[in-house]
Design a protein around this motif. Sequence first.
Motif, PDB file in Angstrom:
ATOM      1  N   SER A 204       0.846  -1.196   0.000  1.00 62.88           N
ATOM      2  CA  SER A 204       0.000   0.000   0.000  1.00 62.88           C
ATOM      3  C   SER A 204       0.877   1.239   0.000  1.00 62.88           C
ATOM      4  CB  SER A 204      -0.931   0.026   1.214  1.00 62.88           C
ATOM      5  OG  SER A 204      -1.843  -1.046   1.166  1.00 62.88           O
ATOM      6  N   VAL A 205       0.537   2.193  -0.847  1.00 62.49           N
ATOM      7  CA  VAL A 205       1.276   3.450  -0.940  1.00 62.49           C
ATOM      8  C   VAL A 205       0.293   4.600  -0.748  1.00 62.49           C
ATOM      9  CG1 VAL A 205       2.692   4.950  -2.388  1.00 62.49           C
ATOM     10  CG2 VAL A 205       3.002   2.467  -2.490  1.00 62.49           C
ATOM     11  N   PHE A 206       0.591   5.463   0.216  1.00 60.62           N
ATOM     12  CA  PHE A 206      -0.151   6.704   0.412  1.00 60.62           C
ATOM     13  C   PHE A 206       0.624   7.843  -0.247  1.00 60.62           C
ATOM     14  CE2 PHE A 206      -1.295   3.877   3.846  1.00 60.62           C
ATOM     15  CZ  PHE A 206      -2.664   4.067   3.994  1.00 60.62           C
ATOM     16  N   PHE A 207      -0.077   8.858  -0.716  1.00 60.25           N
ATOM     17  CA  PHE A 207       0.583  10.021  -1.321  1.00 60.25           C
ATOM     18  C   PHE A 207      -0.351  11.212  -1.250  1.00 60.25           C
ATOM     19  CE2 PHE A 207      -1.656   7.741  -4.651  1.00 60.25           C
ATOM     20  CZ  PHE A 207      -2.258   8.744  -5.409  1.00 60.25           C
ATOM     21  N   HIS A 208       0.182  12.390  -1.519  1.00 60.62           N
ATOM     22  CA  HIS A 208      -0.662  13.579  -1.494  1.00 60.62           C
ATOM     23  C   HIS A 208      -0.812  14.163  -2.900  1.00 60.62           C
ATOM     24  CE1 HIS A 208       3.185  16.174  -0.561  1.00 60.62           C
ATOM     25  NE2 HIS A 208       3.023  16.049  -1.851  1.00 60.62           N
ATOM     26  N   ARG A 209      -1.888  14.843  -3.090  1.00 61.12           N
ATOM     27  CA  ARG A 209      -2.086  15.671  -4.278  1.00 61.12           C
ATOM     28  C   ARG A 209      -3.268  16.598  -4.006  1.00 61.12           C
ATOM     29  NH1 ARG A 209      -3.951  10.977  -8.376  1.00 61.12           N
ATOM     30  NH2 ARG A 209      -6.171  10.780  -7.834  1.00 61.12           N
ATOM     31  N   LYS A 210      -3.389  17.628  -4.796  1.00 66.73           N
ATOM     32  CA  LYS A 210      -4.527  18.534  -4.655  1.00 66.73           C
ATOM     33  C   LYS A 210      -5.732  17.910  -5.352  1.00 66.73           C
ATOM     34  CE  LYS A 210      -3.913  23.007  -4.992  1.00 66.73           C
ATOM     35  NZ  LYS A 210      -3.745  24.377  -5.548  1.00 66.73           N
ATOM     36  N   ALA A 211      -6.809  17.726  -4.598  1.00 71.17           N
ATOM     37  CA  ALA A 211      -8.016  17.120  -5.156  1.00 71.17           C
ATOM     38  C   ALA A 211      -8.746  18.107  -6.062  1.00 71.17           C
ATOM     39  CB  ALA A 211      -8.932  16.656  -4.026  1.00 71.17           C
ATOM     40  N   ASP A 212      -9.721  17.614  -6.778  1.00 67.16           N
ATOM     41  CA  ASP A 212     -10.466  18.466  -7.711  1.00 67.16           C
ATOM     42  C   ASP A 212     -11.186  19.604  -6.999  1.00 67.16           C
ATOM     43  OD1 ASP A 212      -9.635  16.862  -9.785  1.00 67.16           O
ATOM     44  OD2 ASP A 212     -11.459  15.633  -9.801  1.00 67.16           O
ATOM     45  N   ASP A 213     -11.500  19.435  -5.709  1.00 71.26           N
ATOM     46  CA  ASP A 213     -12.192  20.489  -4.972  1.00 71.26           C
ATOM     47  C   ASP A 213     -11.231  21.523  -4.378  1.00 71.26           C
ATOM     48  OD1 ASP A 213     -11.045  19.084  -2.873  1.00 71.26           O
ATOM     49  OD2 ASP A 213     -12.918  18.126  -2.265  1.00 71.26           O
ATOM     50  N   GLY A 214      -9.923  21.375  -4.666  1.00 73.11           N
ATOM     51  CA  GLY A 214      -8.956  22.374  -4.236  1.00 73.11           C
ATOM     52  C   GLY A 214      -8.238  22.072  -2.938  1.00 73.11           C
ATOM     53  N   TRP A 215      -8.646  21.027  -2.232  1.00 74.77           N
ATOM     54  CA  TRP A 215      -8.011  20.696  -0.959  1.00 74.77           C
ATOM     55  C   TRP A 215      -6.882  19.688  -1.181  1.00 74.77           C
ATOM     56  CZ3 TRP A 215      -9.111  23.390   3.310  1.00 74.77           C
ATOM     57  CH2 TRP A 215     -10.308  24.097   3.337  1.00 74.77           C
ATOM     58  N   TRP A 216      -5.693  20.017  -0.615  1.00 76.79           N
ATOM     59  CA  TRP A 216      -4.624  19.033  -0.593  1.00 76.79           C
ATOM     60  C   TRP A 216      -5.088  17.854   0.262  1.00 76.79           C
ATOM     61  CZ3 TRP A 216       0.232  18.898  -2.891  1.00 76.79           C
ATOM     62  CH2 TRP A 216       0.587  20.034  -3.614  1.00 76.79           C
ATOM     63  N   SER A 217      -4.984  16.649  -0.279  1.00 77.98           N
ATOM     64  CA  SER A 217      -5.532  15.476   0.393  1.00 77.98           C
ATOM     65  C   SER A 217      -4.603  14.284   0.218  1.00 77.98           C
ATOM     66  CB  SER A 217      -6.922  15.133  -0.167  1.00 77.98           C
ATOM     67  OG  SER A 217      -7.804  16.229  -0.028  1.00 77.98           O
ATOM     68  N   ILE A 218      -4.815  13.277   1.070  1.00 77.43           N
ATOM     69  CA  ILE A 218      -4.045  12.043   0.998  1.00 77.43           C
ATOM     70  C   ILE A 218      -4.843  11.000   0.229  1.00 77.43           C
ATOM     71  CG2 ILE A 218      -2.798  10.294   2.301  1.00 77.43           C
ATOM     72  CD1 ILE A 218      -1.788  13.208   2.644  1.00 77.43           C
ATOM     73  N   PHE A 219      -4.154  10.305  -0.671  1.00 80.08           N
ATOM     74  CA  PHE A 219      -4.756   9.236  -1.461  1.00 80.08           C
ATOM     75  C   PHE A 219      -4.002   7.939  -1.190  1.00 80.08           C
ATOM     76  CE2 PHE A 219      -6.129  13.054  -3.456  1.00 80.08           C
ATOM     77  CZ  PHE A 219      -7.323  12.767  -4.102  1.00 80.08           C
ATOM     78  N   ARG A 220      -4.632   6.833  -1.537  1.00 74.41           N
ATOM     79  CA  ARG A 220      -4.038   5.514  -1.300  1.00 74.41           C
ATOM     80  C   ARG A 220      -4.199   4.661  -2.547  1.00 74.41           C
ATOM     81  NH1 ARG A 220      -5.411   1.481   3.780  1.00 74.41           N
ATOM     82  NH2 ARG A 220      -4.458  -0.424   2.949  1.00 74.41           N
ATOM     83  N   VAL A 221      -3.149   3.902  -2.863  1.00 68.20           N
ATOM     84  CA  VAL A 221      -3.212   2.930  -3.944  1.00 68.20           C
ATOM     85  C   VAL A 221      -2.699   1.605  -3.396  1.00 68.20           C
ATOM     86  CG1 VAL A 221      -0.944   3.646  -4.815  1.00 68.20           C
ATOM     87  CG2 VAL A 221      -2.498   2.380  -6.305  1.00 68.20           C
ATOM     88  N   ASP A 222      -3.430   0.530  -3.620  1.00 67.39           N
ATOM     89  CA  ASP A 222      -3.062  -0.804  -3.163  1.00 67.39           C
ATOM     90  C   ASP A 222      -2.558  -1.618  -4.352  1.00 67.39           C
ATOM     91  OD1 ASP A 222      -3.843  -0.422  -0.451  1.00 67.39           O
ATOM     92  OD2 ASP A 222      -5.943  -0.643  -1.076  1.00 67.39           O
ATOM     93  N   ILE A 223      -1.429  -2.282  -4.167  1.00 65.77           N
ATOM     94  CA  ILE A 223      -0.796  -3.055  -5.230  1.00 65.77           C
ATOM     95  C   ILE A 223      -1.157  -4.528  -5.051  1.00 65.77           C
ATOM     96  CG2 ILE A 223       1.390  -3.610  -6.364  1.00 65.77           C
ATOM     97  CD1 ILE A 223       2.555  -1.114  -4.981  1.00 65.77           C
ATOM     98  N   PRO A 224      -1.851  -5.112  -5.964  1.00 66.74           N
ATOM     99  CA  PRO A 224      -2.212  -6.530  -5.836  1.00 66.74           C
ATOM    100  C   PRO A 224      -0.966  -7.414  -5.780  1.00 66.74           C
ATOM    101  CG  PRO A 224      -3.491  -5.468  -7.578  1.00 66.74           C
ATOM    102  CD  PRO A 224      -2.415  -4.515  -7.187  1.00 66.74           C
ATOM    103  N   GLU A 225      -1.017  -8.473  -5.007  1.00 67.50           N
ATOM    104  CA  GLU A 225       0.116  -9.380  -4.870  1.00 67.50           C
ATOM    105  C   GLU A 225       0.393 -10.088  -6.186  1.00 67.50           C
ATOM    106  OE1 GLU A 225       1.572 -13.037  -1.920  1.00 67.50           O
ATOM    107  OE2 GLU A 225      -0.416 -12.111  -1.720  1.00 67.50           O
ATOM    108  N   ASN A 226       1.681 -10.181  -6.525  1.00 70.04           N
ATOM    109  CA  ASN A 226       2.135 -10.870  -7.737  1.00 70.04           C
ATOM    110  C   ASN A 226       1.513 -10.304  -8.997  1.00 70.04           C
ATOM    111  OD1 ASN A 226       3.656 -12.703  -6.161  1.00 70.04           O
ATOM    112  ND2 ASN A 226       1.813 -13.968  -5.832  1.00 70.04           N
ATOM    113  N   GLU A 227       1.266  -9.008  -8.985  1.00 67.83           N
ATOM    114  CA  GLU A 227       0.699  -8.379 -10.181  1.00 67.83           C
ATOM    115  C   GLU A 227       1.534  -7.170 -10.550  1.00 67.83           C
ATOM    116  OE1 GLU A 227      -3.451  -6.238 -11.632  1.00 67.83           O
ATOM    117  OE2 GLU A 227      -3.516  -7.826 -10.127  1.00 67.83           O
ATOM    118  N   GLU A 228       1.892  -7.065 -11.815  1.00 66.35           N
ATOM    119  CA  GLU A 228       2.725  -5.955 -12.284  1.00 66.35           C
ATOM    120  C   GLU A 228       1.852  -4.830 -12.844  1.00 66.35           C
ATOM    121  OE1 GLU A 228       6.021  -5.765 -11.966  1.00 66.35           O
ATOM    122  OE2 GLU A 228       5.964  -7.664 -10.889  1.00 66.35           O
ATOM    123  N   ALA A 229       0.690  -4.661 -12.295  1.00 64.72           N
ATOM    124  CA  ALA A 229      -0.236  -3.660 -12.828  1.00 64.72           C
ATOM    125  C   ALA A 229       0.273  -2.251 -12.569  1.00 64.72           C
ATOM    126  CB  ALA A 229      -1.605  -3.842 -12.192  1.00 64.72           C
TER     127      ALA A 229
END
Length: 642
Positions: A204-229
């Motif tokens: 799991s990787v968390f990161f920040h970016r400015k959301a479409d509503d203008g607020w800097w926010s934290i997002f999360r992306v989960d990497i499936p096991e054994n998947e090079e997606a």
Amino acid sequence: MVIKSTIVFSTVGRPSYGFDIFSVTVPKNLDDMRDWTERRLTDGKSVNYNGHFTEEDGTVVFVSERSGCSKLYIQLPNTNKPLELPSVPDSLFHDHPTINNGRLFFVSANEPADKPLKSWAAMYSTCLDSQKTTRLTPVGTVDYSPAVSESGKWIAVASYGSKQWEGDFQELSTDIVVFSSNDGSGRRVLARGGGWPAWSGDSSVFFHRKADDGWWSIFRVDIPENEEASLLECHRITPPGVHAFTPAASHSGKWIAVATRRPGSQFRHIEIFALELKSFIKVTETLNPTLHHYNPFVSPASGFLCYHRFRGEASIGDSKIPYLENVISPLPDLKMLRINGNFPTFSPDGDLIAYNPDFFSPQSGVSIVNSTGTKRWTILKGRVSFSLAWSPTEKGIIYASVGPIFETAKMTVQIARISFDLTNLDSQEDITAKIKILTKEETGNNAFPSCSPDGKFLVFRSGRSGHKNLYIMDATNGEDGGIRQLTEGPWIDTMPSWSPDGKFIAFSSNRHSPENTEVFGIYVIHPDGTGLRRVHVAEDMDMVRTNHVCFSPDSKWLLFTANFGAVSAEPISLPNQFQPYGDLYVCGLEGTHLKRLTCNAYENGTPAWHSGDGGPDIGSLCLNDVGEDLKGDFGEPHWLVA
């Protein structure tokens, strides 16, 4: 390349930072948290920031500038002095250290980019046993803010890729990229648009970016096991209504630590966000409500939460800001000094430096410091002034712009001649001076004086025609002794500098694109108005800010501030990020032999250049006794508005 000489320059906010790394203990059950107790982990020397735990016992690696540039250090428990880590000896910029599986991972800017307007920031690793260093970022690619997964197998970065810098600053156009920590192979993009990644485990990787509503926010992306997606689905974690950025994740994945900027607050604070409850727990606001706190990180077992902040005026350690601070130079015959102020100018013999401590406050006046940085005097109290020029032929004459800075062409700003006696200087605290106004009040905005080498004339910028152009007048009697216009046109010509040999005047101008008041180029002209030409220092100059130009003592080189190196770190993670004026560069009069002199994450500018190698050596001053009180006078980026 250059003669033996000294450059003195300013850096926005940096002298007052006084950062140390602090920790608080996090209970296993967040519901058991009642009070936070803060502990300092670094020693109060210089500026210490962007740390990372290597062990749960409190061992921490961090960045410090105690050696004259940013280097990497490790602080062991129950020891007083940190140890310098092996990295890249010749690099002027290091950042984001992490130790995992016997290797030190970090960002460095030791290798020049393949073209101007690209950052030098790249990812490296050093084996602590063999001390062999490997570049993990492909040549021509820019990577920021690395994070190493729990096992040490993967690295995530905020990558700018191989594209040329687009001029973005408030939010960098970076993607979240993952690759192998062994050799940098297997690079893949996990998320388009994002910065400051943080791992929870290896999946799991968390990161920040400015959301479409203008607020800097934290997002999360989960990497499936054994998947090079790649380009996996991202989920927004923090809600709108509060800016949240620079995340750090607990090893369990149950909570993250973030820096926040809340509406109604003037300060950045560290908070915990409980993922299951989707709620914030305030941490530093209960400890230090009126201090900024930056860039949290978490210990391996999540027992400690850390961050860096201003250590306080009365803290043990460096409690003074030195008047002059030695900065590592990339050239052996060139000494570089950072001054705690702006617009420095050398006396004819180089023994004294005059500067503006604060060009917004009338109480600050004009300061003079000796070249060893051990004594300071004040003149011209009670007047707002900026942009000083010492007469090259008279030790007791300084020219100043008197009035507000950053104003329109018609605003009244005048050129003043300041006369004073430097006899028995060591016995004085303040210097009595006489002021003679050289320009006429109705002539508008007159500023940025520079003296001819014989001391008889001044070139300066004036808005008297409705446009800001250059004029030359008598240095003793001002306009009454004669004045003539040097440049003319509906654009901005500004910040002139007269060459020591008298042959040229260099200045900044937007005459190549008058409608753009953000991007300036360097021009030179003879004092009689002939030979006007632009100094082309790079192919693509449309986004380049080149300002604060001056000459070398032998008149063969131009020193200036420019943003050729883009940015070295994510601006949201730093205080005082106004605009990327960038670093100091030097080039020949034809624009050839471009050389970068500073490389850091700050805004450097207003340089002056003098022959000789005056100034203090690194570590030569007792910082507790010499300098100004450490006040932590800095703030958030002005574009970060809650």
